[in-house]
Design an enzyme around this catalytic site. Structure first.
Site, PDB file in Angstrom:
ATOM      1  N   TYR A   1     -11.652  -7.633 -11.421  1.00  0.00           N
ATOM      2  CA  TYR A   1     -10.275  -7.114 -11.359  1.00  0.00           C
ATOM      3  C   TYR A   1      -9.273  -8.235 -11.659  1.00  0.00           C
ATOM      4  O   TYR A   1      -8.428  -8.118 -12.549  1.00  0.00           O
ATOM      5  CB  TYR A   1      -9.998  -6.491  -9.982  1.00  0.00           C
ATOM      6  CG  TYR A   1      -8.517  -6.281  -9.717  1.00  0.00           C
ATOM      7  CD1 TYR A   1      -7.775  -5.405 -10.503  1.00  0.00           C
ATOM      8  CD2 TYR A   1      -7.861  -6.969  -8.694  1.00  0.00           C
ATOM      9  CE1 TYR A   1      -6.414  -5.228 -10.276  1.00  0.00           C
ATOM     10  CE2 TYR A   1      -6.505  -6.792  -8.461  1.00  0.00           C
ATOM     11  CZ  TYR A   1      -5.786  -5.923  -9.261  1.00  0.00           C
ATOM     12  OH  TYR A   1      -4.439  -5.747  -9.035  1.00  0.00           O
TER      13      TYR A   1
ATOM     14  N   LYS B   1      -6.760  -8.820 -15.046  1.00  0.00           N
ATOM     15  CA  LYS B   1      -5.299  -8.978 -14.987  1.00  0.00           C
ATOM     16  C   LYS B   1      -4.869 -10.311 -15.617  1.00  0.00           C
ATOM     17  O   LYS B   1      -3.839 -10.397 -16.269  1.00  0.00           O
ATOM     18  CB  LYS B   1      -4.835  -8.908 -13.531  1.00  0.00           C
ATOM     19  CG  LYS B   1      -4.908  -7.504 -12.948  1.00  0.00           C
ATOM     20  CD  LYS B   1      -3.689  -6.720 -13.393  1.00  0.00           C
ATOM     21  CE  LYS B   1      -3.765  -5.269 -13.019  1.00  0.00           C
ATOM     22  NZ  LYS B   1      -2.503  -4.560 -13.223  1.00  0.00           N
TER      23      LYS B   1
ATOM     24  N   ASP C   1     -13.099 -13.619   0.190  1.00  0.00           N
ATOM     25  CA  ASP C   1     -11.813 -13.503   0.895  1.00  0.00           C
ATOM     26  C   ASP C   1     -11.288 -14.901   1.223  1.00  0.00           C
ATOM     27  O   ASP C   1     -11.799 -15.550   2.139  1.00  0.00           O
ATOM     28  CB  ASP C   1     -11.995 -12.758   2.236  1.00  0.00           C
ATOM     29  CG  ASP C   1     -11.798 -11.263   2.129  1.00  0.00           C
ATOM     30  OD1 ASP C   1     -11.239 -10.814   1.106  1.00  0.00           O
ATOM     31  OD2 ASP C   1     -12.187 -10.551   3.072  1.00  0.00           O
TER      32      ASP C   1
HETATM   33  N1  LIG Z   1      -0.794  -2.322  -4.328  1.00  0.00           N
HETATM   34  C1  LIG Z   1      -0.911  -3.644  -4.315  1.00  0.00           C
HETATM   35  O1  LIG Z   1      -0.931  -4.290  -3.215  1.00  0.00           O
HETATM   36  C2  LIG Z   1      -0.986  -4.419  -5.612  1.00  0.00           C
HETATM   37  C3  LIG Z   1      -1.087  -5.821  -5.540  1.00  0.00           C
HETATM   38  C4  LIG Z   1      -1.135  -6.551  -6.738  1.00  0.00           C
HETATM   39  C5  LIG Z   1      -1.070  -5.895  -7.961  1.00  0.00           C
HETATM   40  N2  LIG Z   1      -1.005  -4.530  -7.995  1.00  0.00           N
HETATM   41  C6  LIG Z   1      -0.952  -3.875  -9.320  1.00  0.00           C
HETATM   42  O2  LIG Z   1       0.135  -2.968  -9.317  1.00  0.00           O
HETATM   43  C7  LIG Z   1      -0.169  -1.827 -10.127  1.00  0.00           C
HETATM   44  C8  LIG Z   1       0.065  -0.566  -9.322  1.00  0.00           C
HETATM   45  O3  LIG Z   1      -0.780  -0.578  -8.177  1.00  0.00           O
HETATM   46  P1  LIG Z   1      -0.803   0.645  -7.158  1.00  0.00           P
HETATM   47  O4  LIG Z   1      -1.195   0.106  -5.848  1.00  0.00           O
HETATM   48  O5  LIG Z   1       0.445   1.424  -7.318  1.00  0.00           O
HETATM   49  O6  LIG Z   1      -2.051   1.473  -7.765  1.00  0.00           O
HETATM   50  P2  LIG Z   1      -2.212   3.057  -7.943  1.00  0.00           P
HETATM   51  O7  LIG Z   1      -3.679   3.284  -8.190  1.00  0.00           O
HETATM   52  O8  LIG Z   1      -1.553   3.780  -6.839  1.00  0.00           O
HETATM   53  O9  LIG Z   1      -1.401   3.343  -9.289  1.00  0.00           O
HETATM   54  C9  LIG Z   1      -1.922   3.127 -10.570  1.00  0.00           C
HETATM   55  C10 LIG Z   1      -1.521   4.340 -11.429  1.00  0.00           C
HETATM   56  O10 LIG Z   1      -1.952   4.119 -12.779  1.00  0.00           O
HETATM   57  C11 LIG Z   1      -2.526   5.323 -13.274  1.00  0.00           C
HETATM   58  N3  LIG Z   1      -3.455   4.943 -14.358  1.00  0.00           N
HETATM   59  C12 LIG Z   1      -4.569   4.155 -14.256  1.00  0.00           C
HETATM   60  N4  LIG Z   1      -5.129   4.009 -15.466  1.00  0.00           N
HETATM   61  C13 LIG Z   1      -4.360   4.699 -16.348  1.00  0.00           C
HETATM   62  C14 LIG Z   1      -4.410   4.920 -17.757  1.00  0.00           C
HETATM   63  N5  LIG Z   1      -5.403   4.424 -18.523  1.00  0.00           N
HETATM   64  N6  LIG Z   1      -3.449   5.679 -18.340  1.00  0.00           N
HETATM   65  C15 LIG Z   1      -2.454   6.212 -17.590  1.00  0.00           C
HETATM   66  N7  LIG Z   1      -2.350   6.051 -16.265  1.00  0.00           N
HETATM   67  C16 LIG Z   1      -3.294   5.291 -15.649  1.00  0.00           C
HETATM   68  C17 LIG Z   1      -3.184   5.960 -12.063  1.00  0.00           C
HETATM   69  O11 LIG Z   1      -3.396   7.361 -12.199  1.00  0.00           O
HETATM   70  C18 LIG Z   1      -2.175   5.632 -10.969  1.00  0.00           C
HETATM   71  O12 LIG Z   1      -1.187   6.644 -10.852  1.00  0.00           O
HETATM   72  C19 LIG Z   1      -1.606  -2.013 -10.606  1.00  0.00           C
HETATM   73  O13 LIG Z   1      -1.568  -2.515 -11.925  1.00  0.00           O
HETATM   74  C20 LIG Z   1      -2.175  -3.041  -9.640  1.00  0.00           C
HETATM   75  O14 LIG Z   1      -3.182  -3.804 -10.262  1.00  0.00           O
HETATM   76  C21 LIG Z   1      -0.955  -3.783  -6.850  1.00  0.00           C
END
Ligand SMILES: NC(=O)c1ccc[n+]([C@@H]2O[C@H](COP(=O)([O-])OP(=O)(O)OC[C@H]3O[C@@H](n4cnc5c(N)ncnc54)[C@H](O)[C@@H]3O)[C@@H](O)[C@H]2O)c1
Length: 317
Positions: free
Chosen positions: A139, A143, A280
């Site tokens: 993952y 990124k 971790d």
């Molecule tokens: N939540 C966290 O703590 C966190 C921390 C660091 C980075 N991120 C990054 O932030 C972003 C959002 O995270 P989140 O927690 O909201 O995740 P989430 O899974 O709730 O949201 C991701 C969304 O992307 C959509 N998606 C995935 N692949 C797709 C594709 N090929 N085409 C169209 N839609 C697609 C999913 O349906 C979902 O709605 C991600 O890129 C994640 O890597 C999140």
């Protein structure tokens, strides 16, 4: 001035909160999401919704868009270890197609959801953007690969891009909150215990070199994170790829989070100590000095009890 934005992944947790903030700021928002981990009802009222994949972004993107805010990705660290190909395909392959569609449509600004997982085991604390990147999961590697792609796109084709490396996003905003399945984030998991959906919370290791022996993480309110995206889209400068960590610079241990949930919910929250999990790090805390200087970002919701209270209100809906 009102602008037109494409928000990929806007049916997910962070993307839906940012889309909501963009709408409240008076902008026109189109959400592109394939609903693989998101929810149709998560898309804010007032946003146009396209159910589709980022790999097909060229079908919808045109020069009327001012910028893309790109959240769509898979983000389960554990799953990425057993199914790395799924992460390379979606996160890297999907973003390559999105960048090509942006180039073709002449959309020249991008804000990308990067992550603290690009750093891997920290060499110092707090983590700055110039620290080495050595991700410990596919993952994090996927990124980081996207960050490298974006750097090249900015240098070669003049894209103006900002990657925001989030630490632990938490809390909720109005109708939008965290609903991952399976859930792997600490605050929603502890709240599931308070709701009777889980008997106890597991603490993975209590012998780390931290004040109470449990891991320390930097929790950032999703609404503070959203503000950073609004600032980032304005700060994106043609030909530049700016990378900013986003965190509060305060670490809270797993035990401090559990104790805060006890205070907020009034539930005793039984805990079970389990062995450490591989990969971790003991402490993950961000230096957000770059975001403060370059974006003018000033988080206002750093208080852990407030973050937990907002997440609790959402969980009880
Ligand atoms: N939540 C966290 O703590 C966190 C921390 C660091 C980075 N991120 C990054 O932030 C972003 C959002 O995270 P989140 O927690 O909201 O995740 P989430 O899974 O709730 O949201 C991701 C969304 O992307 C959509 N998606 C995935 N692949 C797709 C594709 N090929 N085409 C169209 N839609 C697609 C999913 O349906 C979902 O709605 C991600 O890129 C994640 O890597 C999140």
């Amino acid at each position: 001035m009102s602008r037109k934005y494409l928000v990929t992944g806007g049916a997910g947790y962070v993307g839906s909160v940012v889309a909501q903030h963009l709408i409240e700021a008076g902008h026109e928002v189109t959400v592109l999401d394939n609903l693989s981990t998101g929810f149709r009802e998560g898309v804010p009222a007032g946003a146009k919704f396209i159910e589709g994949d980022i790999r097909d972004a060229a079908k919808w993107l045109d020069s009327s868009y001012d910028a893309v805010l790109h959240f769509a990705a898979f983000s389960q660290v554990g799953e990425s270890v057993v199914k790395p190909e799924k992460y390379w395909d979606n996160n890297v392959g999907g973003t390559m197609a999105l960048l090509a569609a942006m180039r073709e449509a002449d959309v020249r600004k991008l804000v990308f959801s990067s992550t603290a997982a690009t750093y891997g085991e920290p060499v110092s604390s707090p983590i700055t953007e110039t620290d080495p990147t050595a991700p410990t999961s596919p993952y994090g590697a996927s990124k980081l690969a996207v960050d490298h792609m974006i750097t090249g796109e900015a240098a070669a084709h003049g894209l103006g891009a900002v990657s925001l490396r989030y630490f632990n996003v938490a809390g909720a905003y109005g109708e939008q909150g965290e609903r991952h399945d399976p859930e792997s984030h600490l605050i929603p998991l502890v709240l599931q215990v308070a709701q009777g959906k889980r008997e106890a919370i597991s603490i993975f290791g209590d012998d780390y070199p931290t004040p109470d022996g449990t891991c320390v993480r930097d929790y950032i309110h999703v609404a503070d994170l959203a503000q950073a995206h609004l600032l980032a889209v304005d700060a994106a400068t043609p030909g530049e790829h700016l990378i900013c960590n986003l965190g509060n610079g305060n670490g809270f241990s797993v035990r401090e989070v559990i104790e805060t949930v006890r205070q907020v919910t009034g539930h005793p929250i039984p805990e079970v100590t389990a062995p450490r999990r591989g990969g971790d790090p003991a402490i993950l805390v961000a230096s957000a000095a770059t975001a403060r200087e370059r974006l003018g970002w000033n988080p206002t919701r750093a208080d852990l009890a407030g973050i937990v209270a907002d997440a609790w209100a959402f969980a009880q809906r």
